[in-house]
Design an enzyme around this catalytic site. Sequence first.
Site, PDB file in Angstrom:
ATOM      1  N   LYS A 172       3.841   4.606   1.776  1.00  0.00           N
ATOM      2  CA  LYS A 172       3.490   3.479   2.702  1.00  0.00           C
ATOM      3  C   LYS A 172       3.139   4.445   4.011  1.00  0.00           C
ATOM      4  O   LYS A 172       2.017   4.242   4.671  1.00  0.00           O
ATOM      5  CB  LYS A 172       3.890   2.592   2.809  1.00  0.00           C
ATOM      6  CG  LYS A 172       3.756   1.682   1.634  1.00  0.00           C
ATOM      7  CD  LYS A 172       4.152   0.031   1.721  1.00  0.00           C
ATOM      8  CE  LYS A 172       3.783  -0.827   0.515  1.00  0.00           C
ATOM      9  NZ  LYS A 172       4.042  -2.168   0.758  1.00  0.00           N
ATOM     10  N   LYS A 206      -0.196   1.871  -9.049  1.00  0.00           N
ATOM     11  CA  LYS A 206      -0.139   0.613  -9.521  1.00  0.00           C
ATOM     12  C   LYS A 206      -1.224  -0.366  -8.770  1.00  0.00           C
ATOM     13  O   LYS A 206      -1.698  -0.047  -7.800  1.00  0.00           O
ATOM     14  CB  LYS A 206       1.222  -0.045  -8.889  1.00  0.00           C
ATOM     15  CG  LYS A 206       1.569  -0.469  -7.715  1.00  0.00           C
ATOM     16  CD  LYS A 206       2.922  -0.865  -7.413  1.00  0.00           C
ATOM     17  CE  LYS A 206       3.071  -1.595  -5.838  1.00  0.00           C
ATOM     18  NZ  LYS A 206       3.549  -2.871  -5.859  1.00  0.00           N
ATOM     19  N   LYS A 256      -2.289  -5.003  -3.588  1.00  0.00           N
ATOM     20  CA  LYS A 256      -3.123  -5.845  -2.522  1.00  0.00           C
ATOM     21  C   LYS A 256      -3.733  -5.202  -1.836  1.00  0.00           C
ATOM     22  O   LYS A 256      -4.847  -5.470  -1.167  1.00  0.00           O
ATOM     23  CB  LYS A 256      -2.447  -7.186  -1.998  1.00  0.00           C
ATOM     24  CG  LYS A 256      -1.633  -8.017  -2.864  1.00  0.00           C
ATOM     25  CD  LYS A 256      -1.084  -9.086  -1.907  1.00  0.00           C
ATOM     26  CE  LYS A 256       0.515  -9.288  -2.324  1.00  0.00           C
ATOM     27  NZ  LYS A 256       1.406  -8.478  -1.820  1.00  0.00           N
TER      28      LYS A 256
HETATM   29  N1  AQP Z   1       1.135  -3.666 -10.019  1.00  0.00           N
HETATM   30  C1  AQP Z   1       2.338  -4.410 -10.120  1.00  0.00           C
HETATM   31  N2  AQP Z   1       2.734  -4.596 -11.465  1.00  0.00           N
HETATM   32  C2  AQP Z   1       3.994  -5.295 -11.656  1.00  0.00           C
HETATM   33  N3  AQP Z   1       4.371  -5.900 -10.386  1.00  0.00           N
HETATM   34  C3  AQP Z   1       3.974  -5.949  -9.444  1.00  0.00           C
HETATM   35  N4  AQP Z   1       4.250  -6.368  -8.213  1.00  0.00           N
HETATM   36  C4  AQP Z   1       3.494  -6.116  -7.297  1.00  0.00           C
HETATM   37  N5  AQP Z   1       2.541  -5.318  -7.855  1.00  0.00           N
HETATM   38  C5  AQP Z   1       2.881  -5.164  -9.240  1.00  0.00           C
HETATM   39  C6  AQP Z   1       5.404  -7.268  -8.161  1.00  0.00           C
HETATM   40  O1  AQP Z   1       5.250  -8.352  -7.229  1.00  0.00           O
HETATM   41  C7  AQP Z   1       6.097  -8.794  -6.653  1.00  0.00           C
HETATM   42  C8  AQP Z   1       6.015  -8.755  -5.033  1.00  0.00           C
HETATM   43  O2  AQP Z   1       5.111  -7.672  -4.716  1.00  0.00           O
HETATM   44  P1  AQP Z   1       4.806  -7.599  -3.027  1.00  0.00           P
HETATM   45  O3  AQP Z   1       3.318  -8.235  -2.833  1.00  0.00           O
HETATM   46  O4  AQP Z   1       6.022  -8.224  -2.393  1.00  0.00           O
HETATM   47  O5  AQP Z   1       4.867  -6.278  -2.826  1.00  0.00           O
HETATM   48  P2  AQP Z   1       4.409  -4.991  -3.435  1.00  0.00           P
HETATM   49  O6  AQP Z   1       4.878  -4.429  -4.540  1.00  0.00           O
HETATM   50  O7  AQP Z   1       4.052  -4.009  -2.360  1.00  0.00           O
HETATM   51  O8  AQP Z   1       2.999  -5.654  -3.890  1.00  0.00           O
HETATM   52  P3  AQP Z   1       1.390  -4.902  -3.394  1.00  0.00           P
HETATM   53  O9  AQP Z   1       0.228  -5.937  -4.176  1.00  0.00           O
HETATM   54  O10 AQP Z   1       1.554  -3.519  -3.761  1.00  0.00           O
HETATM   55  O11 AQP Z   1       1.334  -5.346  -2.053  1.00  0.00           O
HETATM   56  P4  AQP Z   1       1.154  -4.439  -0.820  1.00  0.00           P
HETATM   57  O12 AQP Z   1      -0.292  -3.825  -1.035  1.00  0.00           O
HETATM   58  O13 AQP Z   1       0.930  -5.358   0.437  1.00  0.00           O
HETATM   59  O14 AQP Z   1       2.199  -3.317  -0.485  1.00  0.00           O
HETATM   60  C9  AQP Z   1       7.324  -7.575  -6.725  1.00  0.00           C
HETATM   61  O15 AQP Z   1       8.353  -8.137  -7.761  1.00  0.00           O
HETATM   62  C10 AQP Z   1       6.580  -6.588  -7.350  1.00  0.00           C
HETATM   63  O16 AQP Z   1       7.313  -5.820  -8.232  1.00  0.00           O
END
Ligand code: AQP
Length: 335
Positions: free
Chosen positions: A113, A199, A202
Site C-alpha cells: 500500500k 486480489k 475495493k
Molecule cells: N479479494 C479477497 N478475497 C478474499 N477475502 C477478501 N477480503 C478482502 N478482499 C478479499 C477479506 O475481507 C475482510 C476485510 O477486508 P477489508 O476491506 O477490511 O480490507 P482489505 O483486505 O484491504 O480489503 P480491500 O477490498 O482490498 O480493501 P481496500 O482496497 O480498502 O484495502 C478481510 O477478512 C479480508 O481478508
Amino acid sequence: MAKPRILSGIQTTGNLHLGNYLGAIRNWVGLQAEYDCFLFMADLHAVTVPHDPKVLAENTLKVAATYIACGIDPEESTIFVQSHLPEHSELAWLFNCITPLNWLERMIQFKEKAKKQGENVSIGLMDYPVLQAADILLYEPDIVPVGEDQKQHLELTRDIAGRLNYQFGTEKKPVLKVPEPLIRPDGARIMSLTDGTKKMSKSDPSEQSRIDITDSAQAITKKIKRAKTDPERGLEFDNPERPECNNLLGIYQLLSNQTKEAVAAECKDMGWGQFKPLLAETAVEALAPIQEKYTELMSDRTYLLQVLANGKEKAQAVATPTLKKIKAAMGFMQP
Ligand code: AQP
C-alpha cells in the site's frame, strides 16, 4: 455455557465486493450460531489512506447494511462502529509503545500500500496492524476468522499479545488471551477480474476488476463477460499458468455451493463462451436476495442507527474492562 467469541471487521473504504462476501462475511454468517460474533465497521482503518470525508459516514452505514443483508443477525451478533469506541485508539497507543518498529516494517500489506501512496504515506498506514491488534485483543476472542491476506497481521497480533503478557503478566496469569486464526481453505482469496494474480480489492481504480455486492444484474453480467481469460479450451482449477481460470471457477464453486470436484467435472470441457453466462447467472441469482434486503435496510435508517447504538453498548461492555485491565497491568494510575 458461554459461546466462544469471534471478532472481525471490514474497512469502510467503499462498496463491499465478492472478495469481502466470500472471503469474510459469508463465513461469519455460518459461524453465528456457534460463536458469539463481534463484527465491526473499521472506519479508523479507512482513514489510513486518503479518504473523502463526505462519504465516510455513509460508507460506514452501507457496510452495516451489507453485513445484515448478507445474513448477520443483529439480535445474535454484535455489530458496531470502530470509531464509536475510543478504547480502540487508546489501546493502539499502548500497543505502539511495546511494538518494535521493525515488526511493522516487515508487513507485506504496508509495503504494497505504501508503494501506491508514494511520498504521502502516513504513520497511520504503517500503524494499521497495531490498531488491528487493539481491535482484536480488546475483545479477547477465541478465534479470528481471516482471509489468507490477513494471516501476517494476525500473527503480529499474537506477537503483541505475547509481548504484553511477557512484559506485564506472569506465566500463570497472562494479561490477555492469545487468539487463534481461522482460515478457510476455499474462498480464502478472490482475485481481480482483470488480473488473476492480484486480489479483488475495493481500492483498485478499475471498477471492472471487482463485482460489488450491490452491482446490478446488468453490471455483473457485463463485468463477467469482460473478465480476463485465456485462449485455452476446457476449464481447470489449480493450473499456475491459468490464474484467471482458477479464480473464476472458484467464484462459481462458492456461489453455486458445490464441491470443487463437482465444478471441475462440470466445467472440464467448457469454453469461456459457455462458462461465462453460467457464472453470470449464478452470481446474479446469489446476490439478488442480498440486494433486496440491502435496499430495504438502507431505506430504514432509524433501524440501522438503533442496531449500531445497541452494538456500541454491547461492545463497550467487553472492551472497557479489557482496557482497564491492560492499563492496570502496565501500571497506570486509576482515575
Ligand atoms: N479479494 C479477497 N478475497 C478474499 N477475502 C477478501 N477480503 C478482502 N478482499 C478479499 C477479506 O475481507 C475482510 C476485510 O477486508 P477489508 O476491506 O477490511 O480490507 P482489505 O483486505 O484491504 O480489503 P480491500 O477490498 O482490498 O480493501 P481496500 O482496497 O480498502 O484495502 C478481510 O477478512 C479480508 O481478508
